[in-house]
Enzyme design. Structure first.
Site, PDB file in Angstrom:
ATOM      1  N   ASN B 378     -14.280   6.989   5.827  1.00  0.00           N
ATOM      2  CA  ASN B 378     -15.684   7.098   6.164  1.00  0.00           C
ATOM      3  C   ASN B 378     -16.573   6.753   4.972  1.00  0.00           C
ATOM      4  O   ASN B 378     -17.173   5.675   4.939  1.00  0.00           O
ATOM      5  CB  ASN B 378     -15.970   8.511   6.674  1.00  0.00           C
ATOM      6  N   ASP B 379     -16.615   7.641   3.976  1.00  0.00           N
ATOM      7  CA  ASP B 379     -17.533   7.446   2.843  1.00  0.00           C
ATOM      8  C   ASP B 379     -17.343   6.099   2.156  1.00  0.00           C
ATOM      9  O   ASP B 379     -18.307   5.493   1.695  1.00  0.00           O
ATOM     10  CB  ASP B 379     -17.337   8.560   1.819  1.00  0.00           C
ATOM     11  N   ILE B 380     -16.080   5.633   2.097  1.00  0.00           N
ATOM     12  CA  ILE B 380     -15.805   4.405   1.346  1.00  0.00           C
ATOM     13  C   ILE B 380     -16.299   3.159   2.075  1.00  0.00           C
ATOM     14  O   ILE B 380     -16.178   2.054   1.574  1.00  0.00           O
ATOM     15  CB  ILE B 380     -14.302   4.263   1.048  1.00  0.00           C
TER      16      ILE B 380
END
Lengths: 94, 451
Positions: B378-380
């Site tokens: 997600n964050d990446i």
């Protein structure tokens, strides 16, 4: 060996470490961790050397215990690294 | 005899350095591992050669016992439990350093400073690794753990340890040293406790390096060059790895140590937009993939958690063999729980490492890709890291998945990632959510593709 020679070695080793670690491919960072973890078991040399200067029973027990711990670290670490690296290797035959 | 011993140490040193050096390519790595084993065995032989008969036999037996136990666990453990296992072995190395330092102080060794240094670093590596293990194994919640006066207590403990070390160096006393050991271990626990799951790559790297620095301390105390050289290389390795991870997250050490994403600005909650992201069934996803000629798969920790690597391999195989698609894997440096975690899991699933690319090598290829298949990450992939200066993620290098024609997100829910930041990509017109377990979804897609 005097402290200055030891510090010189330390400084030079820092440079060696810097260059060889940056040379490691990012794909192998996990194996790098487990190999360097296994190699940090080199502290077993410390346990073996300290056996010579132990004076009390407690010191002996501690030295042998550390010897045991470091041995687990070394052989376990290398066995894990071997397993990991073999997985990377198997694709070479393709 | 002395000459033989020194030659052995020299050789061992050379082999150990070469063994790390050989990790520069997967082709030489396996040879490097053998060199490492050889190096350690030679150095053990050299150290034992100066022992008397009784300690020789006793130490041989302890090493043998340790070797059997270590190899047994190393062969038994699942590849998915690797981060934990590394934490455990690291904790043993730290404890070994502490024991040697204690033994030296008990035998009134004159090298007070060196032993204290080895003990402090080893103690932190030991207790920190235990906490890291507990978090990775799921014995303890992976979320950052905070309590009142946390930083105050840590700093107070640190100052007390420093003060006690100074007193100890001028007035050596075993009980004082013992009390210090205890305090250092408490400090190690407290330092790792507030660190959250996704920051684990940094912590594991650092702790790994600590056991190297501990060896340097012990080496100084015992006048052993090989311990200093190898310890330094491992120690600097830990620091460099941690640095690489920190850069990949665009965060500072202080930020990690204080735990969590502290700059969590709550003003950009996209869920309040009330827009609903596109979602689809695995069957629809399979249909789109059938017609894709270039597919990039982006795995994250969710893939590791669901153990979906083997289904991913099947997906890549069927796409490549049946539909002649170009399938590549894109890996972000901090995906997973340790450096290179995804690479190992994909290698375990027998995916050719030549199909696996690092962030900088593949990022420009997303624009030419038909499908980006993001599984458990997600964050990446969060584009606000590039666009939104108010986002806590701003500045972090991310994978440009949004440039692909279609982006699939395999996720259990719409929840935000570890950083707690919403991902605007979920609501993008070319994004399709596939809700469910990473492994189950992938297997269903493979089933439809095979039909």
């Amino acid at each position: 060996m005097d402290i200055w020679s030891l510090l010189t070695i330390l400084m030079l080793a820092c440079f060696v470490g810097y260059f060889i670690i940056w040379g490691v491919t990012p794909a192998l960072h996990s194996p790098l961790m487990s190999v360097s973890n296994a190699i940090s078991g080199i502290i077993i040399i410390g346990s073996l050397l300290s056996l010579e200067s132990c004076t009390t029973l407690g010191a002996y027990i501690l030295a042998y215990f550390s010897c045991f711990l470091a041995a687990v670290n070394i052989f376990g670490g290398f066995a894990i690294s071997q397993r990991m690296l073999e997985m990377f290797k198997s694709k070479e035959k393709k | 005899m002395l000459m033989l011993q020194h030659t052995c140490y020299l050789l061992a040193c050379l082999f150990l350095i070469l063994s790390i050096r050989s990790l520069s390519s997967p082709r030489t790595a396996i040879l490097g591992n053998r060199l490492g084993i050889l190096g350690i065995l030679i150095s053990i032989f050299a150290a034992m050669s100066s022992l008397g008969l009784t300690p020789l036999l006793l130490s041989f037996c302890t090493i043998l016992l340790g070797a059997i136990i270590g190899i047994y666990f190393a062969l038994k453990v699942k590849i998915t439990a690797l981060p934990q296992m590394i934490a455990v072995f690291n904790c043993l190395g730290g404890l070994a350093a502490v024991c040697i330092a204690l033994a030296a102080v008990l035998s009134s060794s004159p090298k007070l400073f060196d032993n204290t240094f080895g003990m402090i670093i080893g103690g932190i590596a030991f207790s920190g690794s235990i906490i890291a293990f507990a978090k990775l194994q799921g014995l303890m919640k992976g979320t950052p753990f905070h309590f009142r006066f946390q930083h105050f207590i840590n700093i107070a403990l640190l100052l007390m340890v420093v003060l006690m070390s100074i007193i100890f160096i001028f007035h050596p006393n075993f009980y004082l040293f013992f009390a210090m050991t205890f305090m250092v271990m408490v400090l190690g626990c407290l330092l790792v406790l507030p660190i959250g799951g996704a920051d684990m790559p940094v912590v594991i790297s650092l702790l790994n390096g600590y056991s190297g620095w501990a060896a340097v301390g012990i080496g100084m105390s015992l006048n052993s060059q090989i311990l200093i050289i190898i310890g330094t290389i491992i120690g600097s390795g830990g620091i460099i790895l941690a640095y690489i991870m920190l850069k990949a997250m665009n965060r500072s050490v202080i930020n990690i140590l204080t735990g969590g994403f502290s700059g969590n600005s709550g003003n950009q909650h996209l869920s309040s937009n009330a827009s609903i992201p596109n979602s689809a069934s695995p069957q629809d996803a399979a249909f789109i993939m059938e017609n894709a000629s270039k597919i990039i798969i982006v795995p994250g920790y969710g893939m590791a958690a669901a153990q979906a690597q083997h289904s991913l391999k099947n997906l890549a195989t069927v796409l490549h063999d049946k539909y002649h698609a170009d399938v590549k894997f894109a890996i972000h440096p901090v995906a997973g729980r340790m450096p290179g975690h995804m690479n190992v899991l994909l290698a375990e699933a027998n995916i050719d490492y030549k199909d696996v690319y690092e962030l900088s090598d593949i990022n420009q290829e997303f624009s030419s890709a038909d499908v980006a298949y993001v599984i458990g990450a997600n964050d990446i992939t969060n584009p606000s890291a590039k666009r939104d200066p108010s986002s806590p993620l701003f500045g972090m290098p991310v994978l440009d998945v949004e440039k692909a024609k279609t982006v699939f997100f395999v996720k259990r829910s719409l929840s935000s990632g570890y950083s707690g930041v919403d991902n605007p990509l979920f609501f993008a017109p070319n994004t399709i959510m596939l809700y469910g377990d990473a492994k189950a979804i992938t297997e269903q897609i493979v089933k439809y593709l095979e039909q």
